[in-house]
Write a protein that holds these residues in place. Structure first.
Motif, PDB file in Angstrom:
ATOM      1  N   THR A   1       3.468  -1.404   3.652  1.00 48.59           N
ATOM      2  CA  THR A   1       2.954  -1.961   2.486  1.00 48.59           C
ATOM      3  C   THR A   1       3.617  -1.805   1.159  1.00 48.59           C
ATOM      4  OG1 THR A   1       1.127  -0.433   1.782  1.00 48.59           O
ATOM      5  CG2 THR A   1       0.421  -2.310   3.346  1.00 48.59           C
ATOM      6  N   VAL A   2       3.588  -2.804   0.478  1.00 50.73           N
ATOM      7  CA  VAL A   2       4.253  -2.448  -1.020  1.00 50.73           C
ATOM      8  C   VAL A   2       3.088  -2.890  -1.863  1.00 50.73           C
ATOM      9  CG1 VAL A   2       4.773  -4.900  -1.286  1.00 50.73           C
ATOM     10  CG2 VAL A   2       6.292  -3.062  -2.433  1.00 50.73           C
ATOM     11  N   ASP A   3       3.398  -1.782  -2.863  1.00 49.76           N
ATOM     12  CA  ASP A   3       2.482  -1.917  -4.243  1.00 49.76           C
ATOM     13  C   ASP A   3       2.533  -3.558  -5.021  1.00 49.76           C
ATOM     14  OD1 ASP A   3       1.504   0.599  -3.665  1.00 49.76           O
ATOM     15  OD2 ASP A   3       2.680   1.350  -5.251  1.00 49.76           O
ATOM     16  N   ASP A   4       1.573  -4.107  -5.319  1.00 49.44           N
ATOM     17  CA  ASP A   4       1.460  -5.399  -5.919  1.00 49.44           C
ATOM     18  C   ASP A   4       0.382  -5.376  -6.925  1.00 49.44           C
ATOM     19  OD1 ASP A   4       1.493  -7.925  -6.872  1.00 49.44           O
ATOM     20  OD2 ASP A   4       1.551  -8.887  -4.897  1.00 49.44           O
ATOM     21  N   THR A   5       0.818  -5.220  -8.066  1.00 50.16           N
ATOM     22  CA  THR A   5      -0.339  -5.182  -9.028  1.00 50.16           C
ATOM     23  C   THR A   5      -1.378  -6.260  -9.042  1.00 50.16           C
ATOM     24  OG1 THR A   5       0.971  -5.883 -10.828  1.00 50.16           O
ATOM     25  CG2 THR A   5       0.570  -3.471 -10.411  1.00 50.16           C
ATOM     26  N   GLY A   6      -0.756  -7.500  -8.668  1.00 49.73           N
ATOM     27  CA  GLY A   6      -1.391  -8.803  -8.606  1.00 49.73           C
ATOM     28  C   GLY A   6      -2.365  -8.791  -7.327  1.00 49.73           C
ATOM     29  N   PHE A   7      -2.372  -7.902  -6.716  1.00 49.70           N
ATOM     30  CA  PHE A   7      -3.178  -8.070  -5.354  1.00 49.70           C
ATOM     31  C   PHE A   7      -3.164  -6.667  -4.452  1.00 49.70           C
ATOM     32  CE2 PHE A   7      -4.054  -8.938  -1.080  1.00 49.70           C
ATOM     33  CZ  PHE A   7      -5.053  -9.949  -0.991  1.00 49.70           C
ATOM     34  N   CYS A   8      -4.191  -5.946  -5.153  1.00 48.57           N
ATOM     35  CA  CYS A   8      -4.457  -4.503  -4.885  1.00 48.57           C
ATOM     36  C   CYS A   8      -6.028  -4.213  -5.012  1.00 48.57           C
ATOM     37  CB  CYS A   8      -3.644  -3.652  -5.506  1.00 48.57           C
ATOM     38  SG  CYS A   8      -3.957  -3.602  -7.329  1.00 48.57           S
ATOM     39  N   GLY A   9      -6.365  -3.150  -4.619  1.00 47.13           N
ATOM     40  CA  GLY A   9      -7.886  -2.806  -4.661  1.00 47.13           C
ATOM     41  C   GLY A   9      -8.526  -3.135  -3.713  1.00 47.13           C
TER      42      GLY A   9
ATOM     43  N   THR B   1       7.034  -9.604   5.481  1.00 44.82           N
ATOM     44  CA  THR B   1       7.293  -9.051   4.469  1.00 44.82           C
ATOM     45  C   THR B   1       6.954 -10.207   3.332  1.00 44.82           C
ATOM     46  OG1 THR B   1       8.955  -7.998   4.986  1.00 44.82           O
ATOM     47  CG2 THR B   1       8.802  -8.010   2.592  1.00 44.82           C
ATOM     48  N   GLY B   2       5.934  -9.623   2.472  1.00 41.95           N
ATOM     49  CA  GLY B   2       5.487 -10.515   1.300  1.00 41.95           C
ATOM     50  C   GLY B   2       3.986 -11.281   1.718  1.00 41.95           C
ATOM     51  N   ARG B   3       3.712 -11.112   2.886  1.00 43.37           N
ATOM     52  CA  ARG B   3       2.249 -11.875   3.276  1.00 43.37           C
ATOM     53  C   ARG B   3       1.243 -10.764   2.941  1.00 43.37           C
ATOM     54  NH1 ARG B   3       2.044 -13.581   9.205  1.00 43.37           N
ATOM     55  NH2 ARG B   3       0.194 -14.655   8.482  1.00 43.37           N
ATOM     56  N   LYS B   4       0.173 -11.428   2.338  1.00 36.46           N
ATOM     57  CA  LYS B   4      -1.061 -10.623   1.942  1.00 36.46           C
ATOM     58  C   LYS B   4      -1.990 -10.405   3.239  1.00 36.46           C
ATOM     59  CE  LYS B   4      -0.602 -12.352  -2.643  1.00 36.46           C
ATOM     60  NZ  LYS B   4      -1.055 -13.373  -3.759  1.00 36.46           N
ATOM     61  N   PHE B   5      -2.686  -9.581   3.082  1.00 37.20           N
ATOM     62  CA  PHE B   5      -3.651  -9.108   4.361  1.00 37.20           C
ATOM     63  C   PHE B   5      -4.655  -8.045   3.826  1.00 37.20           C
ATOM     64  CE2 PHE B   5      -0.526  -5.878   4.986  1.00 37.20           C
ATOM     65  CZ  PHE B   5      -1.019  -4.705   5.345  1.00 37.20           C
TER      66      PHE B   5
END
Length: 192
Positions: free
Chosen positions: A7-15, A42-46
């Motif tokens: 994974t990569v950190d994404d402040t818009g989609f985390c927690g 890469t880049g897909r949210k899950f």
């Protein structure tokens, strides 16, 4: 997919995914929001288990984004292939640099051995020569005529010349030490 991708950190989609009704199938905990950073996803949210670095990868739960179009998947696959190739080249370069440092270190050790041997030979020569000069000078002084006193002076000059040569040798030894220090700095740079 049973495993969680990198994974990569994404402040818009985390927690923690408080709005998701699903839970981890192993720990029965609420899921964590993640963005994939691996391969063609890469880049897909899950969603995945919120327990990080767990020995058992209960990880992946479900995708939020639809699967990428084939053209994007091909582009991502090409980028990841280039990334892995460049990373392999870096590793190869580091190995080559390590081999070069080893060769330089071995050469430095050989130079130091030769230098030590040379210093020993020069010191022995100087000692032997000085002893011979002292013996010859003593013999000349004890029983020789006035004409031979000139030879004594010549021998004294030779002793003075040898002492000057010894000073030159000391200067060469200091220069070799400076070269050794320079090699150590080069090695330190190569290690970086």
């Amino acid at each position: 997919m049973d495993y969680a991708p990198d994974t990569v950190d994404d402040t818009g989609f985390c927690g923690i995914a408080l709005d998701c009704p699903e839970v981890c199938r192993v720990h029965k905990l609420q899921l964590r929001k993640c963005v994939a950073f691996q391969g063609t996803d890469t880049g897909r949210k899950f969603y995945m288990c919120q327990i990080l670095n767990h020995v058992m990868n209960c990880g992946f739960n479900s995708w939020l984004d639809p699967e990428w179009p084939e053209t994007l998947k091909n582009a991502l696959a090409t980028l990841w292939e280039k990334y892995h190739r460049i990373n392999s080249l870096r590793i190869y370069e580091r190995i080559e640099n390590a081999n070069l440092v080893k060769e330089i270190t071995d050469e430095k050790i050989n130079i130091e051995k030769k230098y030590s041997s040379l210093v020993g030979d020069v010191n022995k020569f100087m000692d032997d020569t000085e002893i011979k000069i002292h013996k010859d000078t003593y013999a000349n002084i004890m029983g020789k005529t006035e004409d031979q006193k000139g030879e004594v002076e010549a021998l004294k000059d030779e002793v003075a010349n040898l002492k000057e040569a010894q000073k030159t040798q000391a200067m060469i030894m200091r220069n070799c030490q400076d070269n050794k220090d320079k090699l150590m700095r080069i090695k330190a740079i190569c290690d970086e």
